[in-house]
Design a protein around this motif. Sequence first.
Motif, PDB file in Angstrom:
ATOM      1  N   GLY A 107      42.747  41.521  42.956  1.00  0.00           N
ATOM      2  CA  GLY A 107      42.323  40.261  42.357  1.00  0.00           C
ATOM      3  C   GLY A 107      42.262  39.133  43.367  1.00  0.00           C
ATOM      4  O   GLY A 107      42.984  39.122  44.369  1.00  0.00           O
ATOM      5  N   VAL A 146      46.225  43.986  40.693  1.00  0.00           N
ATOM      6  CA  VAL A 146      45.893  43.897  39.270  1.00  0.00           C
ATOM      7  C   VAL A 146      45.930  45.289  38.650  1.00  0.00           C
ATOM      8  O   VAL A 146      45.524  46.270  39.269  1.00  0.00           O
ATOM      9  N   VAL A 180      49.178  41.108  36.561  1.00  0.00           N
ATOM     10  CA  VAL A 180      48.883  40.467  37.841  1.00  0.00           C
ATOM     11  C   VAL A 180      50.145  40.480  38.694  1.00  0.00           C
ATOM     12  O   VAL A 180      51.248  40.210  38.194  1.00  0.00           O
ATOM     13  N   ALA A 234      38.639  39.915  39.455  1.00  0.00           N
ATOM     14  CA  ALA A 234      39.162  41.192  39.938  1.00  0.00           C
ATOM     15  C   ALA A 234      38.008  42.115  40.304  1.00  0.00           C
ATOM     16  O   ALA A 234      36.884  41.963  39.826  1.00  0.00           O
TER      17      ALA A 234
END
Length: 398
Positions: A190, A218, A246, A328
């Motif tokens: 990400g 991610v 995350v 992402a």
Amino acid sequence: MNHTWVTVPVGSPFPLENLPYGVFTPAGGGARVGVAIGAHVLDLAAVLADDTFAHGSLNPFMAQGRARWQEVRAAVVRLLTDEAHRPDVEPHLHRLDAVELGMPFEPADYVDFYASEHHAANIGRMFRPGSDPLTPQWKHLPIGYHGRAGTLVPSGTPVVRPSGQQRPSGEGALPGFGPSVRLDIEAEVGFVVGTPSALGTPVPVDDFREHVFGVTLVNDWSARDIQNWEYVPLGPFLGKSFATSVGHWVVPLEALEEARVAPPAREHELRPYLVEKEDWGLDLTLEVRLNGHLVATLPFAAMYWTPAQMLAHMTVNGASLRTGDFYASGTVSGPGEDQRGSLMELSWGGAEPVELPDGTVRTFLEDGDEVTITATAPGAGGARIGFGPVTGRILPAA
């Protein structure tokens, strides 16, 4: 880069060459921004005497722009390498095992791409056998969808198995409804936006480093059965929006200069807005573990579209950026069978169950399963830097 006076354990993902940013809460204190070094996190508000870092979010700092990002990184390096600063700095180093880590930034918008040719081709072969595995536009633009920022959660947050509609069992039957039985992972990388842009003004591909603050890991959890029923004609929705995990740490772009590589060769001409003067492929190696067992090792360098191209495409229609925007890469997969970043690929849609070293077998995730994704990259001076894990455990449906 100079040597630090802080003891950094051998093999630590957080040597001086890294210095990733995160949000931590010390015992008896409030959430604040810190930088990881070895087994510690440095309290930036205290050592820099700057209240920008005395809050539980990177957003105020990220909004200050690249010149300030460079200035702070240089200041932190001086503090951690010059012994003269040690008496003043050392009291503000907190052991990582003694603090609580949180979401490093406040998400604004969230976009998820589909940038791995190997992943897209695998999915195409499963769903469209006998035809071209890639759709006609795939190599002309980075395909993505707009996700749900409110369900971005920090690493370690439990993931409740989602329920929803599923494809009918036969002609004329009603859609099924219930907990997903094809719950999956998507190992991704990400990118966190720091500097905003004006509505109506596209961001050039070569302005990537002026807007993107850093990189994290991610896991875009996916309910494949829910997704399969809903995604035609408008794409992912409830099969994706229940949770996206995350990582706690955002590695600044400056720490990744040695990781930059050329992306895979293009087979045809790109539109000018996607042509990079600088290469922003990244030589990251991801590892996926299911219940502690390594199930895949993923080469991010194989991604067809780079993060700079994703950013340029995301704004080419004039869409604006905000501080905290997050996008992402989509599932990271390589050409090998052990380089697939989802269980959908690893088990080939459930037809080839994955055997784990403890004797258990998986096609998709079961309640109680824990998934951990880690990554490393080359850093300055031959160092190896890491991103810290992104983890999640599956809880039964509500």
